[in-house]
Motif scaffolding. Structure first.
Motif, mmCIF file in Angstrom:
data_model
loop_
_atom_site.group_PDB
_atom_site.id
_atom_site.type_symbol
_atom_site.label_atom_id
_atom_site.label_comp_id
_atom_site.label_asym_id
_atom_site.label_seq_id
_atom_site.Cartn_x
_atom_site.Cartn_y
_atom_site.Cartn_z
ATOM 1 N N GLN A 172 39.766 -6.513 -74.658
ATOM 2 C CA GLN A 172 40.918 -5.929 -74.982
ATOM 3 C C GLN A 172 41.330 -6.460 -73.873
ATOM 4 O OE1 GLN A 172 43.594 -4.303 -76.903
ATOM 5 N NE2 GLN A 172 44.993 -5.133 -75.568
ATOM 6 N N LEU A 173 42.812 -7.913 -73.660
ATOM 7 C CA LEU A 173 43.215 -8.159 -73.456
ATOM 8 C C LEU A 173 44.620 -7.597 -72.219
ATOM 9 C CD1 LEU A 173 44.301 -11.000 -72.374
ATOM 10 C CD2 LEU A 173 45.909 -11.483 -74.428
ATOM 11 N N LEU A 174 44.987 -6.852 -71.160
ATOM 12 C CA LEU A 174 45.404 -6.820 -70.459
ATOM 13 C C LEU A 174 46.580 -7.539 -70.171
ATOM 14 C CD1 LEU A 174 46.424 -4.493 -69.064
ATOM 15 C CD2 LEU A 174 44.927 -4.961 -66.297
ATOM 16 N N GLY A 175 46.382 -8.683 -69.084
ATOM 17 C CA GLY A 175 47.829 -9.871 -68.895
ATOM 18 C C GLY A 175 47.168 -10.979 -68.523
ATOM 19 N N THR A 176 47.907 -11.559 -67.910
ATOM 20 C CA THR A 176 47.526 -12.876 -66.443
ATOM 21 C C THR A 176 47.939 -12.423 -65.505
ATOM 22 O OG1 THR A 176 50.232 -13.748 -67.177
ATOM 23 C CG2 THR A 176 48.078 -14.239 -68.047
ATOM 24 N N VAL A 177 47.513 -12.414 -64.465
ATOM 25 C CA VAL A 177 47.893 -12.048 -63.315
ATOM 26 C C VAL A 177 48.994 -13.067 -62.462
ATOM 27 C CG1 VAL A 177 47.536 -12.883 -60.935
ATOM 28 C CG2 VAL A 177 45.530 -12.155 -62.253
ATOM 29 N N ASP A 178 50.012 -12.033 -61.913
ATOM 30 C CA ASP A 178 51.420 -13.054 -61.783
ATOM 31 C C ASP A 178 51.770 -14.148 -60.511
ATOM 32 O OD1 ASP A 178 52.761 -13.111 -63.632
ATOM 33 O OD2 ASP A 178 54.546 -12.152 -63.210
ATOM 34 N N ARG A 188 50.288 -8.528 -64.972
ATOM 35 C CA ARG A 188 51.105 -8.330 -66.124
ATOM 36 C C ARG A 188 51.004 -8.220 -67.318
ATOM 37 N NH1 ARG A 188 57.005 -10.758 -66.128
ATOM 38 N NH2 ARG A 188 56.573 -11.437 -65.090
ATOM 39 N N PRO A 189 50.267 -6.557 -67.503
ATOM 40 C CA PRO A 189 50.239 -5.830 -68.500
ATOM 41 C C PRO A 189 51.446 -7.248 -70.237
ATOM 42 C CG PRO A 189 50.422 -4.591 -67.335
ATOM 43 C CD PRO A 189 51.537 -5.525 -67.097
ATOM 44 N N ILE A 190 50.326 -7.436 -71.428
ATOM 45 C CA ILE A 190 51.307 -7.852 -71.729
ATOM 46 C C ILE A 190 52.482 -6.918 -73.126
ATOM 47 C CG2 ILE A 190 49.195 -9.745 -73.206
ATOM 48 C CD1 ILE A 190 48.558 -7.900 -75.033
ATOM 49 N N THR A 191 51.964 -5.780 -72.747
ATOM 50 C CA THR A 191 52.856 -4.492 -73.584
ATOM 51 C C THR A 191 54.422 -4.685 -72.520
ATOM 52 O OG1 THR A 191 51.970 -3.257 -72.615
ATOM 53 C CG2 THR A 191 51.666 -3.707 -74.924
ATOM 54 N N ASP A 192 53.975 -5.598 -71.753
ATOM 55 C CA ASP A 192 55.008 -4.696 -70.230
ATOM 56 C C ASP A 192 56.353 -5.817 -71.308
ATOM 57 O OD1 ASP A 192 56.736 -4.348 -67.504
ATOM 58 O OD2 ASP A 192 56.773 -6.686 -67.602
ATOM 59 N N SER A 218 56.047 -10.364 -79.582
ATOM 60 C CA SER A 218 57.206 -10.042 -78.361
ATOM 61 C C SER A 218 56.754 -8.569 -78.084
ATOM 62 C CB SER A 218 58.092 -10.358 -78.688
ATOM 63 O OG SER A 218 58.630 -11.363 -79.048
ATOM 64 N N PRO A 219 56.579 -8.244 -76.404
ATOM 65 C CA PRO A 219 56.477 -6.657 -76.200
ATOM 66 C C PRO A 219 57.900 -5.802 -76.671
ATOM 67 C CG PRO A 219 56.807 -8.700 -74.257
ATOM 68 C CD PRO A 219 56.528 -8.836 -75.708
ATOM 69 N N THR A 220 58.001 -4.847 -76.722
ATOM 70 C CA THR A 220 58.305 -4.036 -77.840
ATOM 71 C C THR A 220 59.473 -2.892 -76.563
ATOM 72 O OG1 THR A 220 57.126 -2.318 -77.642
ATOM 73 C CG2 THR A 220 57.962 -4.050 -79.746
ATOM 74 N N GLY A 221 58.792 -2.961 -75.143
ATOM 75 C CA GLY A 221 59.379 -2.817 -73.981
ATOM 76 C C GLY A 221 58.577 -1.039 -73.582
ATOM 77 N N SER A 222 57.732 -0.669 -75.143
ATOM 78 C CA SER A 222 57.178 0.985 -75.490
ATOM 79 C C SER A 222 55.531 0.705 -76.107
ATOM 80 C CB SER A 222 58.016 1.845 -76.603
ATOM 81 O OG SER A 222 57.553 0.758 -77.892
ATOM 82 N N GLY A 223 54.777 0.088 -75.393
ATOM 83 C CA GLY A 223 53.882 0.111 -75.507
ATOM 84 C C GLY A 223 52.900 -0.868 -76.318
ATOM 85 N N THR A 224 53.791 -1.518 -77.584
ATOM 86 C CA THR A 224 53.384 -2.213 -78.755
ATOM 87 C C THR A 224 54.590 -3.796 -78.638
ATOM 88 O OG1 THR A 224 55.487 -1.683 -80.108
ATOM 89 C CG2 THR A 224 53.314 -0.603 -79.561
ATOM 90 N N LEU A 289 48.126 0.035 -71.950
ATOM 91 C CA LEU A 289 47.924 -0.885 -71.193
ATOM 92 C C LEU A 289 48.233 -0.003 -69.401
ATOM 93 C CD1 LEU A 289 47.929 -3.793 -72.735
ATOM 94 C CD2 LEU A 289 45.868 -2.407 -72.677
ATOM 95 N N SER A 290 49.459 1.060 -69.402
ATOM 96 C CA SER A 290 49.973 1.052 -68.436
ATOM 97 C C SER A 290 49.333 2.505 -68.027
ATOM 98 C CB SER A 290 51.757 1.566 -69.017
ATOM 99 O OG SER A 290 51.256 3.536 -69.432
#
Lengths: 314, 188
Positions: A172-178, A188-192, A218-224, A289-290
């Motif tokens: 599961q991809l979490l995100g990139t290091v900011d 930064r999680p991809i769902t942020d 695009s992230p919706t801001g609610s975990g999806t 992811l949060s």
């Protein structure tokens, strides 16, 4: 004698002036003024605050890290140790090998392309290999607006912003290091809500050669994540877009080590409000992811060849 | 007030806030309580006004520094100020009404924590929102944040009531002058 008296008077005056300015009330006023100015200072001039922030987080880590560990141990989904040997565990391992297979297939295609390019006399830059490093999430952001996760990294790990990606549960991809400092990095999680749009493919079916549909999420801001999916005419009825299908990353702006990692599963299929004939999907990651406690950092090794992982599969 | 005791308890509270936030958050809504705000309220209810103000600024500044805000083009920034000013205003509000409060009741801490959290978070919300007016690239959407902060304030009240049950027994370590004992009427 006169000079001595003059110096004494000067020191007395200075002591009075300094004493007046060091009154708690005046100091508080000055501090508030400075804080208001800093609150409104543009972000590009606030880089210095990052050092203090890292220092503060490092000082707080002895409390926040054990608490995070305990929370991860107590709350369900925090650790997969209990699931070892179960059907879910084997399914995850199969998933990990599938990811490895898909990545190797992409690598194979890349190498074929490289050979063709070399034959044509075109110099191609070598790829990057990665090493994987398990790391603990020390803390979530203390502000409600930010979903960035603070991850503790061993000294000398070589974590580099943008190039290092974080994953969980193997695929599961979490995100990139900011941003990264000596001991901590921010992921930064991809769902942020602040995460950028990403390109992916929906895999229609279980077979290796199942057709794929490109999508932009695009992230919706609610975990999806949500976004339009391409519409390919002529697909067989049995290979349509369905809920539960896996969505994998296929975005050239992301590092090679992140390609084909799982973004999530299709949770909902809606019609696109802008283009009624096309569809829009809502994708939910395999885990929340949060709330992750442990991540794996995929750190590129400069000068390495290929996109395969060092030290075992993902 | 003992600065050392406050510093140590603030350190623990901030660590708990950072560590427990994901567990206490209501799903992916981002609604989560603060553990530091009830501590600031507790101090503001008992400490001298100036000490309470400095305590609030220190706590707020630490929250600001452990608060990375994402930037739209990637990267993150820490903005010192919004929560420090917000908590200062919250502490000032608390000290101004503390004469009317039943100080040794956990429900008082709970109720005042709701008000203090509202003041602090809405001040920070306003200060961060203003940055959008001159095109600062922080990723902050004022609309959803408003409701989230109001609901988080209510949640902070619940946590504040529980936290008060821990803070009252250890109030002595803070060295508040008012904790020496109840006032006595002296006949003239």
């Amino acid at each position: 004698m006169g000079a001595w008296r003059g110096g004494r008077r000067y020191r007395a005056v200075m002591a009075r002036v300094v004493g007046r300015w060091l009154e708690p009330r005046r100091l508080l006023g000055a501090a508030v003024a400075a804080l208001v100015v800093l609150s409104l200072t543009p972000a590009r001039h606030l880089a210095f605050a990052g050092w203090f922030g890292t220092l503060a987080q490092t000082l707080v880590a002895p409390v926040s890290h054990p608490v995070s560990r305990v929370v991860g141990w107590v709350t369900p989904g925090g650790t997969r140790a209990a699931a070892e040997g179960t059907a879910d565990d084997w399914r995850d391992r199969a998933e990990a090998f599938e990811t490895l297979y898909l990545r190797e297939r992409e690598e194979n295609a890349r190498l074929r392309s490289l050979v063709e390019d070399l034959q044509a006399g075109v110099a191609i830059a070598p790829g990057v290999s990665v090493r994987q490093l398990s790391a603990s999430v020390v803390a979530a952001s203390s502000d409600l607006a930010s979903g960035l996760l603070t991850v503790r990294t061993p000294a000398g790990a070589g974590v580099t912003p943008r190039a290092t990606v974080a994953i969980v549960e193997g695929v599961q991809l979490l995100g990139t290091v900011d941003s990264a400092s000596a001991l901590l990095c921010q992921v930064r999680p991809i769902t942020d809500a602040s995460s950028p749009r990403l390109e992916g493919v929906v895999i229609l079916g279980d077979s290796r050669d199942a057709p794929r549909l490109l999508c932009t999420l695009s992230p919706t801001g609610s975990g999806t994540l949500s976004g339009p999916v391409e519409d390919v005419a002529g697909l067989p009825e049995s290979q349509g877009l369905e809920r539960g299908q896996r969505v994998r990353l296929a975005d050239p702006t992301w590092p090679a080590s992140a390609q084909q990692l799982v973004i999530g599963v299709v949770e909902r299929i809606d019609s696109n409000p802008d283009q009624p004939l096309r569809k829009q999907i809502v994708v939910r990651p395999l885990v929340d992811l949060s709330r992750v406690r442990e991540v794996v950092l995929r750190i590129p090794i400069a000068g390495g060849v290929g996109g395969g992982a060092e030290g075992g599969g993902p | 007030m003992s600065r050392l005791a406050f510093g140590l308890i603030l350190w623990v509270a901030l660590g708990l806030e950072l560590g427990l936030r994901p567990a206490l958050a209501l799903g992916p809504t981002g609604i989560a309580p603060s553990i530091v705000i009830p501590l600031v309220v507790f101090v503001a209810m008992h400490a001298p006004g100036m000490a309470a103000a400095w305590a609030a600024v220190a706590a707020g500044l630490l929250l600001d520094l452990t608060f990375p805000i994402g930037l739209e083009g990637g990267g993150e920034v820490r903005v010192p100020g919004p929560m420090a000013i917000g908590l200062l205003l919250a502490a000032a509000a608390t000290t101004s009404i503390r004469g009317m409060l039943i100080k040794h009741n956990p429900l008082t801490v709970a109720a005042v924590s709701v008000v203090a959290a509202l003041i602090a978070w809405l001040t920070a919300w306003a200060l961060l929102g203003v940055r959008g007016l001159y095109g600062d690239p922080i990723s902050f959407s004022a609309g959803p944040e408003f409701g989230r902060r109001i609901l988080s304030s209510l949640y902070t009240g619940v946590v504040g009531g529980i936290e008060a049950l821990v803070l009252f027994p250890i109030a002595g370590v803070f060295g508040f002058q008012s904790s020496a004992g109840p006032r006595r009427m002296v006949p003239r």
